[in-house]
Design an enzyme around this catalytic site. Structure first.
Site, PDB file in Angstrom:
ATOM      1  N   SER A 214      61.516  62.973  96.857  1.00 50.52           N
ATOM      2  CA  SER A 214      62.702  62.221  97.256  1.00 50.52           C
ATOM      3  C   SER A 214      62.836  62.271  98.767  1.00 50.52           C
ATOM      4  O   SER A 214      62.966  63.352  99.345  1.00 50.52           O
ATOM      5  CB  SER A 214      63.956  62.808  96.600  1.00 50.52           C
ATOM      6  OG  SER A 214      65.102  62.142  97.077  1.00 50.52           O
ATOM      7  N   LYS A 215      62.805  61.115  99.363  1.00 49.96           N
ATOM      8  CA  LYS A 215      62.951  61.058 100.820  1.00 49.96           C
ATOM      9  C   LYS A 215      64.243  61.756 101.244  1.00 49.96           C
ATOM     10  O   LYS A 215      64.249  62.614 102.108  1.00 49.96           O
ATOM     11  CB  LYS A 215      62.953  59.596 101.275  1.00 49.96           C
ATOM     12  CG  LYS A 215      63.227  59.442 102.749  1.00 49.96           C
ATOM     13  CD  LYS A 215      63.216  57.980 103.182  1.00 49.96           C
ATOM     14  CE  LYS A 215      63.750  57.873 104.610  1.00 49.96           C
ATOM     15  NZ  LYS A 215      63.743  56.518 105.128  1.00 49.96           N
ATOM     16  N   GLU A 221      69.547  60.483  90.396  1.00 46.52           N
ATOM     17  CA  GLU A 221      68.598  60.562  89.283  1.00 46.52           C
ATOM     18  C   GLU A 221      67.590  61.681  89.500  1.00 46.52           C
ATOM     19  O   GLU A 221      67.306  62.483  88.610  1.00 46.52           O
ATOM     20  CB  GLU A 221      67.825  59.227  89.146  1.00 46.52           C
ATOM     21  CG  GLU A 221      68.636  58.064  88.631  1.00 46.52           C
ATOM     22  CD  GLU A 221      69.270  57.250  89.746  1.00 46.52           C
ATOM     23  OE1 GLU A 221      69.522  57.811  90.832  1.00 46.52           O
ATOM     24  OE2 GLU A 221      69.536  56.055  89.512  1.00 46.52           O
ATOM     25  N   GLY A 276      61.387  54.200 102.016  1.00 45.90           N
ATOM     26  CA  GLY A 276      60.967  54.624 100.677  1.00 45.90           C
ATOM     27  C   GLY A 276      59.859  53.749 100.105  1.00 45.90           C
ATOM     28  O   GLY A 276      58.878  54.242  99.549  1.00 45.90           O
ATOM     29  N   ARG A 277      59.993  52.436 100.251  1.00 40.83           N
ATOM     30  CA  ARG A 277      59.011  51.538  99.639  1.00 40.83           C
ATOM     31  C   ARG A 277      57.707  51.476 100.425  1.00 40.83           C
ATOM     32  O   ARG A 277      56.776  50.774 100.040  1.00 40.83           O
ATOM     33  CB  ARG A 277      59.609  50.146  99.440  1.00 40.83           C
ATOM     34  CG  ARG A 277      60.258  49.549 100.677  1.00 40.83           C
ATOM     35  CD  ARG A 277      61.108  48.336 100.309  1.00 40.83           C
ATOM     36  NE  ARG A 277      61.850  47.774 101.432  1.00 40.83           N
ATOM     37  CZ  ARG A 277      63.040  48.209 101.834  1.00 40.83           C
ATOM     38  NH1 ARG A 277      63.612  49.245 101.229  1.00 40.83           N
ATOM     39  NH2 ARG A 277      63.665  47.624 102.836  1.00 40.83           N
ATOM     40  N   GLU A 362      63.191  44.348  97.690  1.00 40.23           N
ATOM     41  CA  GLU A 362      64.107  45.245  98.405  1.00 40.23           C
ATOM     42  C   GLU A 362      64.014  44.970  99.914  1.00 40.23           C
ATOM     43  O   GLU A 362      64.984  45.165 100.644  1.00 40.23           O
ATOM     44  CB  GLU A 362      63.785  46.715  98.095  1.00 40.23           C
ATOM     45  CG  GLU A 362      64.940  47.638  98.431  1.00 40.23           C
ATOM     46  CD  GLU A 362      64.774  49.066  97.912  1.00 40.23           C
ATOM     47  OE1 GLU A 362      63.856  49.752  98.379  1.00 40.23           O
ATOM     48  OE2 GLU A 362      65.566  49.496  97.056  1.00 40.23           O
ATOM     49  N   HIS A 393      48.491  34.752  77.877  1.00 44.45           N
ATOM     50  CA  HIS A 393      48.889  34.603  76.474  1.00 44.45           C
ATOM     51  C   HIS A 393      50.372  34.847  76.292  1.00 44.45           C
ATOM     52  O   HIS A 393      50.847  35.029  75.178  1.00 44.45           O
ATOM     53  CB  HIS A 393      48.070  35.555  75.604  1.00 44.45           C
ATOM     54  CG  HIS A 393      46.610  35.269  75.666  1.00 44.45           C
ATOM     55  ND1 HIS A 393      45.987  34.399  74.802  1.00 44.45           N
ATOM     56  CD2 HIS A 393      45.657  35.692  76.531  1.00 44.45           C
ATOM     57  CE1 HIS A 393      44.701  34.316  75.113  1.00 44.45           C
ATOM     58  NE2 HIS A 393      44.475  35.092  76.163  1.00 44.45           N
ATOM     59  N   LYS A 516      75.702  52.483  93.015  1.00 45.52           N
ATOM     60  CA  LYS A 516      75.599  53.950  92.993  1.00 45.52           C
ATOM     61  C   LYS A 516      76.985  54.580  93.110  1.00 45.52           C
ATOM     62  O   LYS A 516      77.316  55.524  92.409  1.00 45.52           O
ATOM     63  CB  LYS A 516      74.770  54.450  94.197  1.00 45.52           C
ATOM     64  CG  LYS A 516      73.297  54.203  94.118  1.00 45.52           C
ATOM     65  CD  LYS A 516      72.626  54.902  95.309  1.00 45.52           C
ATOM     66  CE  LYS A 516      71.231  54.402  95.551  1.00 45.52           C
ATOM     67  NZ  LYS A 516      70.606  54.934  96.755  1.00 45.52           N
TER      68      LYS A 516
HETATM   69  O1  LIG Z   1      63.213  58.897  97.868  1.00 47.83           O
HETATM   70  P1  LIG Z   1      64.667  58.823  97.617  1.00 47.83           P
HETATM   71  O2  LIG Z   1      65.483  59.206  98.812  1.00 47.83           O
HETATM   72  O3  LIG Z   1      65.040  59.639  96.408  1.00 47.83           O
HETATM   73  O4  LIG Z   1      65.035  57.335  97.312  1.00 47.83           O
HETATM   74  C1  LIG Z   1      64.540  56.653  96.206  1.00 47.83           C
HETATM   75  C2  LIG Z   1      64.880  55.186  96.223  1.00 47.83           C
HETATM   76  O5  LIG Z   1      66.271  55.032  96.061  1.00 47.83           O
HETATM   77  C3  LIG Z   1      67.054  54.145  96.786  1.00 47.83           C
HETATM   78  O6  LIG Z   1      68.112  53.718  95.995  1.00 47.83           O
HETATM   79  C4  LIG Z   1      66.366  53.003  97.487  1.00 47.83           C
HETATM   80  O7  LIG Z   1      66.791  51.762  97.032  1.00 47.83           O
HETATM   81  C5  LIG Z   1      64.860  53.064  97.460  1.00 47.83           C
HETATM   82  O8  LIG Z   1      64.385  52.391  98.594  1.00 47.83           O
HETATM   83  C6  LIG Z   1      64.346  54.461  97.439  1.00 47.83           C
HETATM   84  O9  LIG Z   1      62.947  54.425  97.395  1.00 47.83           O
END
Ligand SMILES: O=P(O)(O)OC[C@H]1O[C@H](O)[C@H](O)[C@@H](O)[C@@H]1O
Length: 552
Positions: A214-215, A221, A276-277, A362, A393, A516
């Site tokens: 997690s960044k 989650e 993150g992406r 995103e 298909h 969120k």
């Molecule tokens: O890596 P984290 O901080 O847990 O974030 C996980 C993800 O959650 C967020 O809601 C963002 O929309 C994403 O860009 C990110 O990759």
């Protein structure tokens, strides 16, 4: 920056579009220009990677189109913006951050700095983290790093969501051929307890390594899933399990990692300038390095860097991601195409479209331009896809005969990792790859149908109008780590180019926040009497019904 629709090239493209829409027919363009394929295809060449052919010729493109699109890119400052990104400028202007994931794969030794600081070297630099990932992954793979009872760790559970999940999942699937045969991978992302429960059911704590990815290390989650995993581990081992041997963190947030109970020595860090992406190249890719080995991970970074180099140094007209991005603008804004289909003819790439969905949607799902005003034009398209031939298909009916224009990318490797049955499968796969693009382009006329003896009343139903554009991407060998790296970066920079033309910030994601916040409020209300406060009748009614159905 001026909004895209006020740029002179935009109006020129609008006039040109009317001409193209009236007069341009793909199959006729091929019939009248024997050199069309050569003119509009580009080959990506790099040391250490197979050539990758990008055939753009089955698109609504003429020399004039390409000239005008390149002009639009120039007027929109695409090169200037690209150079600013590679310079480490804070182009993510709503978060005041550099966008520097290209440093993570800078195997070519470029000087890369943010705020005058070298990001490659030094105690928290990219190279140090890579060395840590190499050392750790090699120790786990060789059995030098063992669990609390001395057993090799062969069951990896990556706990993360969004960019901390989709990249690792997609890449480990795509590179399965290179994966350690004795290793099992699980990726737990969903807060739905089923996801974690099923992974734990299949796991033995003595041989399990958890990667908490997690960044921010604050994503609800992931932190909930990680706590559940830790409780399971402690309980299953009767408190004898050594968390330090079985849990590592992949994050930018050392304080939260320590608070969770992971030793900072077992943390693999990265910086806030990695979105993150765009993070699969960072410590978030540790599951990839563990599974395919560090040498292959390095090749993956090298392939990515080669595409960075191409994007950074190639003139716009020859620049492969630039052409891809400009086509996105061309179809989206001038032909009202709402979607983009990406169909890999490759089973190993079965999560590729899911990965690209986050990357593209995103990044470019924004309606506000750099000066805070609303965009007066269409931005990010809806990306979807599945591997072929399966998709043929399923939903290809709509692609061939529906009322929407769906520009499609088809991806094929010339060679299969599994040339079984005398390569018959691969040849059938390839023939479908060629046939789909050809069918979408040439269609089928009423005369052809009549000649086949089709009854008159069925002719409209069996008619294929054709003239549907595709881009065919052909990898000149198998898809190995380097080729995969280059393919991903093609889409990264394509997305960058689109965003640069649209004058939006492709690097924030405020749109995910509201839900969120509301979920956090409602979670509390589920434990309180009543239907929550301040909700509309539908939301309140649903909360009430949920409570009574689930007997909370
Ligand atoms: O890596 P984290 O901080 O847990 O974030 C996980 C993800 O959650 C967020 O809601 C963002 O929309 C994403 O860009 C990110 O990759």
């Amino acid at each position: 920056m001026a909004p895209a629709n006020t740029l002179p090239a935009w109006s020129e493209l609008q006039a040109h579009r009317d001409d193209v829409a009236k007069n341009f027919v793909l199959k006729e363009a091929f019939a009248s220009d024997a050199d069309r394929f050569n003119k509009f295809s580009r080959t990506f060449k790099a040391d250490g990677s197979a050539d990758i052919l990008f055939d753009f010729s089955k698109n609504f493109l003429t020399n004039e189109t390409l000239d005008l699109l390149v002009k639009l890119a120039e007027q929109a400052g695409v090169e200037r913006k690209r150079d600013a990104m590679f310079r480490g400028d804070k182009i993510n202007f709503t978060e005041n951050r550099a966008v520097y994931h290209t440093a993570l794969r800078n195997v070519g030794g470029w000087e890369m700095q943010v705020e005058g600081q070298d990001v490659m070297n030094g105690p928290t630099g990219v190279n140090g983290v890579l060395a840590h990932m190499k050392e750790f992954s090699e120790k786990v793979r060789s059995g030098e790093w063992v669990g609390f009872t001395g057993k090799k760790l062969t069951n990896i559970i990556n706990v993360g969501i969004g960019g901390s999940d989709l990249g690792p999942v997609m890449v480990t699937e795509a590179l399965k051929h290179y994966g350690a045969p004795d290793m099992t991978l699980h990726f737990v992302s969903n807060i739905d307890g089923t996801h974690m429960a099923e992974a734990l059911k299949a796991s033995d704590p003595e041989t399990t390594l958890f990667l908490i990815a997690s960044k921010t290390f604050t994503t609800a989650e992931t932190i909930t899933n990680a706590n559940t995993a830790k409780s399971w581990f402690v309980e299953k081992t009767g408190g004898k399990g050594d968390v330090a041997k079985h849990f590592v963190a992949l994050s930018t947030n050392e304080a939260e990692v320590t608070k969770f109970g992971i030793d900072s020595a077992n943390m693999f860090g990265f910086e806030s300038w990695v979105g993150g992406r765009y993070s699969v190249w960072s410590a978030i890719g540790l599951s990839v390095a563990l599974y395919v080995g560090y040498d292959n991970f390095h090749k993956f970074l090298a392939g990515a860097h080669a595409m960075d180099k191409h994007f950074r140094e190639t003139p716009l007209r020859e620049n492969i991601p630039v052409i891809g991005g400009l086509l996105g603008v061309w179809y989206g804004d001038f032909f009202q195409a709402q979607t983009r289909l990406v169909a890999p003819f490759d089973q190993y790439l079965h999560r590729f479209a899911a990965y690209l969905q986050q990357l593209s949607m995103e990044s470019n799902g924004k309606a506000i331009t750099s000066d805070g005003s609303s965009a007066k034009y269409t931005t990010g398209s809806i990306l979807f896809g599945e591997p072929c031939t399966n998709a043929q298909h399923s939903f290809f009916q709509l692609v061939h005969q529906g009322t929407k224009l769906i520009p499609a990318d088809f991806i094929l490797a010339a060679k299969s990792h599994n040339p079984i049955h005398d390569n018959l499968h691969q040849k059938m796969l390839a023939s479908n790859y060629f046939a789909q693009a050809e069918a979408l382009m040439v269609g089928k006329t009423d005369d052809q149908l009549r000649a086949e003896g089709t009854p008159e009343e069925l002719i409209p139903h069996k008619r294929f109008l054709g003239n549907r554009p595709t881009t065919s991407i052909l990898v000149g060998d198998v898809i190995g780590p380097a080729e995969l790296g280059a393919l991903i970066v093609y889409y990264e920079h394509l997305t960058f180019v689109e965003g640069a033309v649209w004058d939006i910030n492709s690097f924030d994601q405020w749109g995910v926040e509201l839900g969120k916040v509301l979920a956090k409020k409602i979670l509390k209300e589920l434990d309180e009497p009543g239907n929550g406060s301040g909700h509309d009748a539908s939301t309140g009614g649903l909360i009430g019904a949920f409570k009574s159905f689930s007997k909370i």
